[in-house]
Design an enzyme around this catalytic site. Sequence first.
Site, PDB file in Angstrom:
ATOM      1  N   ASP A 144       0.785  -1.107  -0.076  1.00  0.00           N
ATOM      2  CA  ASP A 144       0.064   0.095   0.138  1.00  0.00           C
ATOM      3  C   ASP A 144       0.866   1.145  -0.115  1.00  0.00           C
ATOM      4  O   ASP A 144       1.811   1.559   0.850  1.00  0.00           O
ATOM      5  CB  ASP A 144      -0.958   0.075   1.334  1.00  0.00           C
ATOM      6  CG  ASP A 144      -2.095   0.809   1.222  1.00  0.00           C
ATOM      7  OD1 ASP A 144      -2.010   2.052   0.555  1.00  0.00           O
ATOM      8  OD2 ASP A 144      -3.308   0.393   1.396  1.00  0.00           O
ATOM      9  N   SER A 196      -7.091   4.305  -1.586  1.00  0.00           N
ATOM     10  CA  SER A 196      -7.122   3.132  -1.586  1.00  0.00           C
ATOM     11  C   SER A 196      -8.356   2.105  -1.760  1.00  0.00           C
ATOM     12  O   SER A 196      -8.335   1.190  -2.173  1.00  0.00           O
ATOM     13  CB  SER A 196      -6.327   2.236  -0.148  1.00  0.00           C
ATOM     14  OG  SER A 196      -5.143   2.865   0.065  1.00  0.00           O
ATOM     15  N   HIS A 202      -9.987  -2.192   6.794  1.00  0.00           N
ATOM     16  CA  HIS A 202      -9.353  -1.264   6.186  1.00  0.00           C
ATOM     17  C   HIS A 202      -9.827  -1.321   4.674  1.00  0.00           C
ATOM     18  O   HIS A 202     -10.032  -2.329   4.199  1.00  0.00           O
ATOM     19  CB  HIS A 202      -8.130  -1.124   6.696  1.00  0.00           C
ATOM     20  CG  HIS A 202      -7.276   0.434   6.362  1.00  0.00           C
ATOM     21  ND1 HIS A 202      -6.676   0.654   5.634  1.00  0.00           N
ATOM     22  CD2 HIS A 202      -7.716   1.494   7.059  1.00  0.00           C
ATOM     23  CE1 HIS A 202      -6.100   2.133   5.530  1.00  0.00           C
ATOM     24  NE2 HIS A 202      -6.737   2.300   6.508  1.00  0.00           N
ATOM     25  N   THR A 235      -8.144  -1.752   1.624  1.00  0.00           N
ATOM     26  CA  THR A 235      -7.636  -2.895   0.795  1.00  0.00           C
ATOM     27  C   THR A 235      -8.409  -4.142   1.170  1.00  0.00           C
ATOM     28  O   THR A 235      -8.828  -4.456   0.173  1.00  0.00           O
ATOM     29  CB  THR A 235      -6.247  -2.722   0.709  1.00  0.00           C
ATOM     30  OG1 THR A 235      -5.678  -1.456   0.340  1.00  0.00           O
ATOM     31  CG2 THR A 235      -5.798  -3.771  -0.358  1.00  0.00           C
ATOM     32  N   GLU A 283      -1.348  -8.000   2.205  1.00  0.00           N
ATOM     33  CA  GLU A 283      -1.209  -6.543   1.951  1.00  0.00           C
ATOM     34  C   GLU A 283      -0.178  -5.973   2.949  1.00  0.00           C
ATOM     35  O   GLU A 283      -0.251  -6.190   4.213  1.00  0.00           O
ATOM     36  CB  GLU A 283      -2.404  -5.717   2.409  1.00  0.00           C
ATOM     37  CG  GLU A 283      -2.363  -4.244   2.165  1.00  0.00           C
ATOM     38  CD  GLU A 283      -3.522  -3.366   2.758  1.00  0.00           C
ATOM     39  OE1 GLU A 283      -3.594  -2.228   2.641  1.00  0.00           O
ATOM     40  OE2 GLU A 283      -4.035  -3.868   3.781  1.00  0.00           O
ATOM     41  N   ASP A 295       2.240   2.619   3.555  1.00  0.00           N
ATOM     42  CA  ASP A 295       1.300   3.766   3.174  1.00  0.00           C
ATOM     43  C   ASP A 295       1.208   4.755   4.479  1.00  0.00           C
ATOM     44  O   ASP A 295       1.363   5.792   4.501  1.00  0.00           O
ATOM     45  CB  ASP A 295       0.012   3.366   2.760  1.00  0.00           C
ATOM     46  CG  ASP A 295      -1.149   4.437   2.918  1.00  0.00           C
ATOM     47  OD1 ASP A 295      -1.232   4.969   1.745  1.00  0.00           O
ATOM     48  OD2 ASP A 295      -1.995   4.419   3.916  1.00  0.00           O
ATOM     49  N   ASP A 313      -1.146  -0.083  -4.870  1.00  0.00           N
ATOM     50  CA  ASP A 313      -2.448   0.454  -4.895  1.00  0.00           C
ATOM     51  C   ASP A 313      -2.292   1.826  -5.589  1.00  0.00           C
ATOM     52  O   ASP A 313      -3.078   2.382  -6.395  1.00  0.00           O
ATOM     53  CB  ASP A 313      -3.460   0.522  -4.023  1.00  0.00           C
ATOM     54  CG  ASP A 313      -3.021   0.900  -2.756  1.00  0.00           C
ATOM     55  OD1 ASP A 313      -1.859   1.274  -2.731  1.00  0.00           O
ATOM     56  OD2 ASP A 313      -3.706   1.154  -1.562  1.00  0.00           O
ATOM     57  N   HIS A 314      -1.061   2.607  -5.247  1.00  0.00           N
ATOM     58  CA  HIS A 314      -1.143   4.089  -5.521  1.00  0.00           C
ATOM     59  C   HIS A 314       0.144   4.421  -4.980  1.00  0.00           C
ATOM     60  O   HIS A 314       0.917   3.463  -4.056  1.00  0.00           O
ATOM     61  CB  HIS A 314      -2.206   4.985  -4.835  1.00  0.00           C
ATOM     62  CG  HIS A 314      -2.320   4.845  -3.307  1.00  0.00           C
ATOM     63  ND1 HIS A 314      -1.491   5.423  -2.471  1.00  0.00           N
ATOM     64  CD2 HIS A 314      -3.309   4.367  -2.550  1.00  0.00           C
ATOM     65  CE1 HIS A 314      -1.704   5.132  -1.269  1.00  0.00           C
ATOM     66  NE2 HIS A 314      -2.658   4.440  -1.136  1.00  0.00           N
TER      67      HIS A 314
END
Length: 591
Positions: free
Chosen positions: A96, A147, A205, A207, A372, A377, A418-419
């Site tokens: 993440d 996310s 959360h 994701t 994950e 993140d 994811d980003h």
Amino acid sequence: MHSLALFGLLCGGLMAVSLAATTQPPPLIRTLSAGGDIGPQFKLEDQQSSKKEPQDAQFWHNVALRQLEKTIKQAEKVGENSYRKKAKNIIIFIGDGMGVSTISAGRIYKGQYLKHGQGEEESLVFDDFPNTGMAKTYNVDKQVPDSAGTATALFTGSKTHYGAIGMDATRSKTNAKSGRVENIMEWAQKEGKRTGIVTTTRITHATPAATYAHIYDRDWECDTEVPAQSVGIHADIARQLVENAPGNRFNVILGGGMSPMGILNASEVRTTIFEGPTETICERGDGRNLPAEWLAHHANDSVPPVLVHNRRDLLKVNVKKVDHLMGLFRNNHITYSIAREKGEPSLQDMTEVALAVLDRGEDSNGYVLLVEGGRIDQGHHMNYARAALHEVYEFDLAIQAAVNNTNPKDTLILVTADHSHAVTFNGYALRGADILGAANSHEKNDPMVYETISYANGPGYWDHLANDSRPQNSSNMWTPLKQFTVEERRAPTYRHMATVPRKDETHGGEDVAVFASGPGSSLVRGVFEQNYLAYVMSYAGCLGPAKYYDDSCQDHDDHDDYGESNAAVLVASSVPILIGVLAAFFLCAGF
């Protein structure tokens, strides 16, 4: 006639029409000739006057199928057919917020942390994966995504709004069915595959939630967070995990999030105090104990379900017998690994246990697993660069565990983010310099010493702002780096400098890297929309919307093999030996 040729004759006309059609990319920007040497001018068209394509699930389904078609055609042009290999198992690793700058810095951090030379020459496990690509991460309504929208794209194949979970852009606060889209776990369970999720965040959360929940807003993790207009329409995310499929059929659920699940541990120890919005968590108001309800749901299973709350009990689980395992290890997220609390499992621990529970050998239809590394993140959000990069190292260990415990001939492994984040790897640091240290301490004439890792925005702004400590007659608004002690800068809660003040650092909007290994991994190439990865998994795993894209799944079923079987390898390797033996026999016999 070859099956692909027949498919081409039947569908060639339709493909031609599909390729001829063009879809206008949002946000409908036109390049106009300036009529001179100034360069292009850009004008955002009036949305009222332009024809806007509805970006619902069907829209993104078509986008993904066109990408799949293009990728397969590129392979066929060069006589490549590895894309037709099928995966029995699929593991998708989401780092993440693990953008390219984080990968590069994390690689160096790993080398320096392990004292493997200077650091730059180090490798992450997924660096050696044979196929790579780049994914475009924007949401339907945001240039820089969150996310929830990206996880929905990754797991359902449909891009969506910022904040949406398991719903496309037609979602509604007052209609829980509007915009609902199926995800990869639902596809997998329909094919009889085992399923599971592992995360270092709360299991509710964004994701992990996108693998099982369908809800208007990612923040509705507890019943207390659902607004009045949606109560009785949208069940909160935690409830959806235990009440509905696919969540209540997961074989493995491992992560944090005891509080949203209704089993708050009031005596939980927090040795290191990390800050930020993500360090607070909702509590249930309905008094429900959702893990107890989950146990009751599986009470009549042939093998009793198992619920654990610490590393010791997790590692004692009889992984070859248990069919349903839930592990909740913190009220909120699992602590950053650089400051791990006693009794907490590592991401590697959880990954190894999950794989052992999911893998049931040749008699099984396989499995799909999400892993994950969610706190990369969250470290960046607080400008905790050291904590974030150590999470990359922990994430890498989990990937290594998966590589060690799977067969590359039947398991597709994807590693991506994811980003990205607004983190910068900058300056002209000397080779081997501490990746978390100063970039220019060797440049004696530079007016300001700055760090190699810095942020465009975030709470680190206030930590480094000079305020009254600014030297007299100096235009430098920042506190000199030397005023921070070595101990302060090595602390997991030390924030690197940010140049724009924000209580929470933002994501970044650039493309993210995708690394792939195993059957179907050759479909990962070039630059593509993020939702395409759901279709890579669908096509390679013979599940979901791309299962019948062509006849490759049927061919696989007819031969009932994954890649090249061990027996085939044995036969192939024996042929040269057999030929040699026969040749020697004939020579000796005088033939």
